[in-house]
Design a protein around this motif. Structure first.
Motif, mmCIF file in Angstrom:
data_model
loop_
_atom_site.group_PDB
_atom_site.id
_atom_site.type_symbol
_atom_site.label_atom_id
_atom_site.label_comp_id
_atom_site.label_asym_id
_atom_site.label_seq_id
_atom_site.Cartn_x
_atom_site.Cartn_y
_atom_site.Cartn_z
ATOM 1 N N PHE A 72 48.148 71.661 25.574
ATOM 2 C CA PHE A 72 47.955 70.583 26.550
ATOM 3 C C PHE A 72 46.473 70.495 26.934
ATOM 4 O O PHE A 72 45.908 69.407 27.023
ATOM 5 C CB PHE A 72 48.812 70.879 27.782
ATOM 6 N N ALA A 73 45.862 71.678 27.120
ATOM 7 C CA ALA A 73 44.446 71.702 27.507
ATOM 8 C C ALA A 73 43.537 71.324 26.339
ATOM 9 O O ALA A 73 42.509 70.688 26.523
ATOM 10 C CB ALA A 73 44.080 73.087 28.038
ATOM 11 N N ARG A 91 57.530 81.458 28.313
ATOM 12 C CA ARG A 91 57.133 80.637 29.454
ATOM 13 C C ARG A 91 56.480 81.525 30.504
ATOM 14 O O ARG A 91 56.752 82.721 30.559
ATOM 15 C CB ARG A 91 58.361 79.935 30.040
ATOM 16 N N ALA A 125 48.184 78.855 38.377
ATOM 17 C CA ALA A 125 48.538 77.447 38.189
ATOM 18 C C ALA A 125 48.901 77.119 36.752
ATOM 19 O O ALA A 125 48.517 76.088 36.209
ATOM 20 C CB ALA A 125 47.411 76.531 38.673
ATOM 21 N N LEU A 126 49.666 78.022 36.107
ATOM 22 C CA LEU A 126 50.165 77.697 34.762
ATOM 23 C C LEU A 126 51.289 76.690 34.901
ATOM 24 O O LEU A 126 52.001 76.682 35.904
ATOM 25 C CB LEU A 126 50.683 78.956 34.077
ATOM 26 N N PHE A 127 51.463 75.836 33.889
ATOM 27 C CA PHE A 127 52.517 74.828 33.959
ATOM 28 C C PHE A 127 53.845 75.471 33.571
ATOM 29 O O PHE A 127 54.035 75.855 32.424
ATOM 30 C CB PHE A 127 52.179 73.660 33.042
ATOM 31 N N PRO A 128 54.794 75.597 34.520
ATOM 32 C CA PRO A 128 56.030 76.354 34.266
ATOM 33 C C PRO A 128 56.904 75.739 33.178
ATOM 34 O O PRO A 128 57.714 76.428 32.572
ATOM 35 C CB PRO A 128 56.775 76.320 35.608
ATOM 36 N N ASN A 129 56.752 74.428 32.947
ATOM 37 C CA ASN A 129 57.617 73.773 31.964
ATOM 38 C C ASN A 129 57.119 73.947 30.534
ATOM 39 O O ASN A 129 57.759 73.492 29.608
ATOM 40 C CB ASN A 129 57.714 72.268 32.281
ATOM 41 N N MET A 130 55.963 74.594 30.358
ATOM 42 C CA MET A 130 55.411 74.743 29.018
ATOM 43 C C MET A 130 55.294 76.224 28.655
ATOM 44 O O MET A 130 55.051 77.063 29.515
ATOM 45 C CB MET A 130 54.015 74.134 28.939
ATOM 46 N N ASP A 166 46.165 81.439 42.017
ATOM 47 C CA ASP A 166 47.586 81.587 41.683
ATOM 48 C C ASP A 166 47.856 81.209 40.221
ATOM 49 O O ASP A 166 48.982 80.905 39.865
ATOM 50 C CB ASP A 166 48.450 80.745 42.637
ATOM 51 N N ARG A 183 43.492 78.998 28.795
ATOM 52 C CA ARG A 183 43.678 77.566 28.988
ATOM 53 C C ARG A 183 42.389 76.917 29.494
ATOM 54 O O ARG A 183 42.030 75.819 29.071
ATOM 55 C CB ARG A 183 44.815 77.327 29.990
#
Lengths: 201, 281
Positions: free
Chosen positions: B103-104, B131, B90-95, B88, B147
């Motif tokens: 971040f990575a 986003r 799993a990207l961070f929705p807030n970034m 899925d 990422r």
């Protein structure tokens, strides 16, 4: 207080989890006077806990502001824990795992990934807890008594004024409480909406 | 070089089974894992990543011990230098896309340069300030890949990265995976159900069923998909111009991983265009 507890509960697969959840949720079901009564007992020098608090830590909590604070905390805990726990459980597990595979610690993951993505739950918890604490009556009256200038909170002050037929004074207190609560709630909901709009942009 | 033997209890639709897989991967190898659902493919990847704990066995990566049942040693996922691409995404929705990469990449040498390089490699530079919600599935998958690479992993684990994509973005991402593999030469495990995809990308394929290895070997191209051809010219950028057997048609294809054919060589090709799009995209 609510945050680590909710995090632990949401992640836990322990058999004790239902038990802890039940304890946290008790204040939802019980009349506030019951909680207040048992806290009053617990803080007094007739129980082991009370003797420990008073003797070892020098904390005499009954009829003090500290006592009220702890009482309100216990009483409002479910209002914080439940929205947060639901918030944690709604986030896909893969978000946490993705952060872990990127080498991020639990704390970094919580702070940078989980909490920013559950702002609605976080705000909901804050609003509910705040509203509930502001309107809190029974627990505070039991633990704090109503000592003027020390443990008299707004809701009890209003009750006292009405009892003594000082309606004008009661109205002043009541109206201030109403206005403060209203302004804070409007501000919080306005912020939530703005945040949601920004997220979709 | 990756060497492992891992076991774990599985709960499948057919009742409890045991996942028991022993494999060795050469450095830079791209290994595909295929098999029916419930075979333990995702579980195997999670065990390698440290997202689940094996019941027994061992795992060694480049001489470093990541897990050993005997010595009670288990490295948490944070300390395993690997890239994991989730089903899925799993990207961070807030970034934003860039923030996801940053971040990575935090803690790596020259994080900004690394970030910019990955954005351009995966053709994401234009989308960097968006986003994840504002991206298509294929775009999100490219971000997830970028990422995963931003941590400079030594092992890349891909959990059905192409399953949710439709025709054109699937082709494009296959190409991206092939490019990445050529560029970084990462040891890679790829879960896939598509024989054409496996034949195109993987050196070897492992077929799992009910937790056991059914077959390990060279990928089998799907029947009827092979076309013979002869190399006409080697073009810059790793491309070959090939004349198809029995016709005058010329096609340009990327050179196969790990070998450099010369003009006159005979090749077996798999042609991949499946339908003619109505609109140019």
């Amino acid at each position: 207080m609510g945050l680590p507890l909710a995090y632990a509960l949401a992640r836990s697969r322990s058999r004790l989890r239902p038990l802890i959840e039940a304890v946290v949720s008790l204040p939802l079901v019980l009349p506030p006077t019951v909680i207040g009564f048992y806290l009053l007992l617990a803080f007094s020098d007739s129980t082991a806990l009370g003797r420990f608090l008073i003797g070892r830590l020098g904390m005499s909590l009954n009829f003090t502001f500290g006592g009220i604070l702890i009482g309100s905390l216990v009483y409002s805990l479910p209002f914080m824990v439940q929205p947060l726990q639901a918030g944690f459980q709604q986030l896909p597990r893969s978000l946490t795992e993705a952060a872990y595979t990127l080498g991020k610690s639990r704390l970094t993951t919580l702070w940078r990934v989980l909490l920013p993505n559950m702002k609605p739950a976080l705000l909901n918890g804050i609003v509910l807890t705040f509203a509930h604490t502001l309107g809190e009556f029974g627990v505070v009256l039991m633990i704090g008594g109503s000592l003027p200038g020390r443990t008299r909170v707004a809701s009890i002050a209003i009750y006292d004024e009405v009892q003594s037929l000082h309606y004008a004074q009661a109205n002043a207190y009541a109206f201030t409480l109403l206005a403060v609560a209203f302004v804070i709630l409007v501000a919080l909901y306005w912020f939530t909406k703005k945040d949601a709009a920004r997220r979709l942009a | 070089m990756i060497d492992f033997h891992l076991t774990k209890a599985l709960h499948t639709a057919a009742g409890p089974r045991k996942l028991d897989v022993r494999l060795t991967l050469a450095p830079g190898e791209l290994l595909a894992i295929s098999g029916p659902s419930g075979a333990g493919k995702t579980t195997l990847l999670r065990l390698l990543a440290g997202l689940s704990r094996p019941d027994s066995g061992f795992l060694q990566v480049d001489g470093q011990e990541w897990y050993s049942h005997e010595r009670k040693h288990w490295l948490p996922p944070q300390r395993r230098p690997l890239g994991f691409v989730f089903q899925d995404y799993a990207l961070f929705p807030n970034m934003t896309v860039r923030e996801n990469l940053a971040f990575a990449a935090a803690g790596q040498p020259n994080p900004r340069q690394l970030e910019a390089g990955l954005l351009s490699l995966l053709e994401l530079t234009e989308l960097a300030e968006r986003r994840p919600v504002a991206l298509s599935g294929g775009q999100q998958q490219r971000v997830a890949l970028a990422r995963a690479l931003a941590r400079r992993p030594r092992l890349l684990l891909l959990d059905e990265p192409l399953a949710a994509l439709d025709g054109p973005s699937r082709q494009r991402l296959q190409q991206a995976l092939a490019d990445i593999h050529r560029e970084f030469n990462l040891t890679t495990l790829l879960i896939s159900h598509d024989p054409a995809e496996i034949a195109r990308l993987a050196h070897r394929v492992v077929e799992l069923d009910l937790g056991r290895v059914r077959r390990v070997g060279a990928p089998e191209p799907p029947a009827g998909a092979l076309v013979q051809g002869r190399v006409e010219a080697v073009l810059p950028g790793g491309l070959l111009r090939v004349r198809l057997a029995g016709s005058t048609a010329l096609v340009e294809v990327p050179a196969p991983v790990g070998s450099t054919p010369v003009p006159g060589d005979e090749l077996a090709l798999m042609l991949a265009v499946v339908s003619v799009p109505q609109l140019a995209c």
